[in-house]
Design a protein around this motif. Structure first.
Motif, PDB file in Angstrom:
ATOM      1  N   GLN A   1      59.551 -20.135 -14.556  1.00 26.41           N
ATOM      2  CA  GLN A   1      60.396 -21.301 -14.798  1.00 26.41           C
ATOM      3  C   GLN A   1      60.474 -21.629 -16.283  1.00 26.41           C
ATOM      4  O   GLN A   1      61.530 -22.031 -16.792  1.00 26.41           O
ATOM      5  CB  GLN A   1      59.851 -22.495 -14.017  1.00 26.41           C
ATOM      6  N   ILE A   2      59.369 -21.465 -16.996  1.00 22.18           N
ATOM      7  CA  ILE A   2      59.377 -21.708 -18.444  1.00 22.18           C
ATOM      8  C   ILE A   2      60.339 -20.744 -19.133  1.00 22.18           C
ATOM      9  O   ILE A   2      61.157 -21.140 -19.967  1.00 22.18           O
ATOM     10  CB  ILE A   2      57.959 -21.564 -19.026  1.00 22.18           C
ATOM     11  N   TYR A   3      60.256 -19.470 -18.777  1.00 24.95           N
ATOM     12  CA  TYR A   3      61.138 -18.479 -19.389  1.00 24.95           C
ATOM     13  C   TYR A   3      62.592 -18.723 -19.016  1.00 24.95           C
ATOM     14  O   TYR A   3      63.505 -18.422 -19.792  1.00 24.95           O
ATOM     15  CB  TYR A   3      60.721 -17.069 -18.964  1.00 24.95           C
TER      16      TYR A   3
ATOM     17  N   ARG B   1      57.373 -12.408 -17.236  1.00 17.29           N
ATOM     18  CA  ARG B   1      58.144 -12.158 -18.456  1.00 17.29           C
ATOM     19  C   ARG B   1      59.321 -11.222 -18.183  1.00 17.29           C
ATOM     20  O   ARG B   1      60.427 -11.443 -18.694  1.00 17.29           O
ATOM     21  CB  ARG B   1      57.218 -11.553 -19.519  1.00 17.29           C
ATOM     22  N   TRP B   2      59.113 -10.207 -17.395  1.00 15.99           N
ATOM     23  CA  TRP B   2      60.182  -9.260 -17.079  1.00 15.99           C
ATOM     24  C   TRP B   2      61.297  -9.956 -16.289  1.00 15.99           C
ATOM     25  O   TRP B   2      62.492  -9.768 -16.556  1.00 15.99           O
ATOM     26  CB  TRP B   2      59.601  -8.092 -16.289  1.00 15.99           C
ATOM     27  N   LYS B   3      60.904 -10.823 -15.342  1.00 15.62           N
ATOM     28  CA  LYS B   3      61.893 -11.578 -14.578  1.00 15.62           C
ATOM     29  C   LYS B   3      62.690 -12.489 -15.511  1.00 15.62           C
ATOM     30  O   LYS B   3      63.921 -12.570 -15.415  1.00 15.62           O
ATOM     31  CB  LYS B   3      61.195 -12.408 -13.502  1.00 15.62           C
ATOM     32  N   GLY B   4      61.992 -13.152 -16.418  1.00 12.32           N
ATOM     33  CA  GLY B   4      62.668 -14.037 -17.357  1.00 12.32           C
ATOM     34  C   GLY B   4      63.584 -13.282 -18.302  1.00 12.32           C
ATOM     35  O   GLY B   4      64.664 -13.771 -18.659  1.00 12.32           O
ATOM     36  N   LEU B   5      63.170 -12.085 -18.712  1.00 10.87           N
ATOM     37  CA  LEU B   5      63.968 -11.289 -19.642  1.00 10.87           C
ATOM     38  C   LEU B   5      65.311 -10.894 -19.029  1.00 10.87           C
ATOM     39  O   LEU B   5      66.358 -10.984 -19.685  1.00 10.87           O
ATOM     40  CB  LEU B   5      63.180 -10.039 -20.047  1.00 10.87           C
ATOM     41  N   ILE B   6      65.283 -10.470 -17.768  1.00 13.45           N
ATOM     42  CA  ILE B   6      66.527 -10.081 -17.101  1.00 13.45           C
ATOM     43  C   ILE B   6      67.437 -11.297 -16.907  1.00 13.45           C
ATOM     44  O   ILE B   6      68.649 -11.249 -17.170  1.00 13.45           O
ATOM     45  CB  ILE B   6      66.224  -9.420 -15.746  1.00 13.45           C
ATOM     46  N   ALA B   7      66.830 -12.404 -16.451  1.00 17.17           N
ATOM     47  CA  ALA B   7      67.627 -13.619 -16.239  1.00 17.17           C
ATOM     48  C   ALA B   7      68.242 -14.109 -17.551  1.00 17.17           C
ATOM     49  O   ALA B   7      69.404 -14.520 -17.590  1.00 17.17           O
ATOM     50  CB  ALA B   7      66.747 -14.715 -15.632  1.00 17.17           C
ATOM     51  N   ALA B   8      67.451 -14.023 -18.636  1.00 16.88           N
ATOM     52  CA  ALA B   8      67.962 -14.464 -19.938  1.00 16.88           C
ATOM     53  C   ALA B   8      69.122 -13.588 -20.403  1.00 16.88           C
ATOM     54  O   ALA B   8      70.083 -14.079 -21.015  1.00 16.88           O
ATOM     55  CB  ALA B   8      66.838 -14.431 -20.966  1.00 16.88           C
ATOM     56  N   GLY B   9      69.043 -12.300 -20.118  1.00 20.04           N
ATOM     57  CA  GLY B   9      70.127 -11.396 -20.500  1.00 20.04           C
ATOM     58  C   GLY B   9      71.436 -11.748 -19.822  1.00 20.04           C
ATOM     59  O   GLY B   9      72.509 -11.744 -20.455  1.00 20.04           O
ATOM     60  N   TYR B  10      71.362 -12.077 -18.536  1.00 19.64           N
ATOM     61  CA  TYR B  10      72.569 -12.469 -17.812  1.00 19.64           C
ATOM     62  C   TYR B  10      73.107 -13.803 -18.330  1.00 19.64           C
ATOM     63  O   TYR B  10      74.331 -13.999 -18.436  1.00 19.64           O
ATOM     64  CB  TYR B  10      72.275 -12.555 -16.313  1.00 19.64           C
TER      65      TYR B  10
END
Length: 303
Positions: free
Chosen positions: A83-85, A138-147
């Motif tokens: 959630q933070i990411y 972190r990996w989940k956040g990275l993908i979500a941030a990319g979208y």
């Protein structure tokens, strides 16, 4: 003007425009001051970024009164990190320059290790499990941030981004060239609500649980066997009679020639070496805790 106001203003800029938009000049402009005035409170941009990271990371959620068990607690920490990411994806652009030494970053690692305290895992294994949880978040956040970044840059919403991806898949991913990937796309995996990151974490924790049940319990059993053997040997030596003393003297005379006795001697030497290594490790950990306390004090003084 204060360090807190400067950090809050920098975070607001990062939230709206990304971490690349953060500069001492931009923060000063937002606050209505000159850039040079900021340096009275924050010595450099690197320090500002560190303080931003610390503030945005925050502290992990406190465990509830009811003991969730190690696995449920780790999942709770994973969801909180995710959630933070998701809220402040610019954190994912911050460089990783070493192990966590700031108070809040250290608190997350501490929470993971606390959850694992009764599992029987070694310190090294506990850190590895913590990295599994943190890495998944972190990996989940990275993908979500990319979208999210793609949506912001193109002005497309999530459904429109997905539709554009589907057209790309249809044009590039052919059944002849990529039969298995094409099959997955046709099955709708990229449009599914199934969460592959949660699934991957759960399967990883399945492996950790199996490891604890098989390996850690085996260690405990082996330690119990050694203790029982030692207790039996101590009992036999505690009250020797004349015959036992004579036998011991005879065994001592041939100890160097008896392979079994020689092996036992080597075992005792190995156990002694382990105890010495544990002592050195304990001293190293003591030093590590001292350095960590000093680092936290330095960060607190900067504030």
């Amino acid at each position: 003007m204060s360090v807190e106001k400067i950090v809050d203003a920098a975070i607001e800029i990062a939230d709206s425009d990304g971490i690349q938009a953060v500069s001492m000049a931009a923060v000063a402009k937002r606050l209505g001051y000159t850039p040079m005035s900021l340096y009275r409170y924050v010595s450099s941009k690197d320090d500002l970024l560190l303080l931003m990271q610390e503030e945005a990371t925050g502290l992990p959620p406190e465990p509830g009164e009811e003991d969730l068990g190690w696995r449920a607690r780790l999942v709770e920490l994973y969801e909180a990190q995710s959630q933070i990411y998701s809220r402040q994806s610019w954190l994912l652009s911050m460089p990783i320059t070493g192990s966590p030494i700031t108070p809040n970053s250290s608190a997350w690692l501490e929470a993971d290790l606390e959850a694992l305290r009764d599992t029987g895992l070694t310190e090294e294994e506990g850190i590895a499990v913590s990295l599994l949880v943190t890495g998944a978040a972190r990996w989940k956040g990275l993908i979500a941030a990319g979208y999210e970044e793609q949506s912001r840059a193109t002005g497309l919403d999530a459904a429109e981004v997905a539709a554009r991806e589907q057209r790309l898949f249809d044009a590039v991913i052919t059944e002849d060239g990529y039969p298995f990937l094409r099959k997955a796309i046709d099955a709708g995996v990229f449009a599914s609500e199934f969460d592959p990151f949660d699934f991957g974490l759960e399967r990883g924790l399945d492996g950790v649980e199996a490891f604890i049940e098989a390996i850690v319990n085996a260690r405990a059993g082996a330690a119990s066997d050694v203790a029982n053997d030692g207790s039996s040997a101590a009992t036999s030596v505690a009250a020797p009679d004349d015959a036992t003393e004579a036998a011991a003297a005879g065994h001592a005379a041939i100890a160097d020639d008896d392979p079994a006795v020689a092996a036992d001697k080597k075992l005792r030497e190995a156990q002694k070496a382990v105890r010495q290594a544990q002592k050195v490790l304990a001293e190293a950990r003591k030093r590590e805790r001292q350095v960590l306390r000093e680092a936290k004090e330095r960060v607190a003084k900067r504030r």
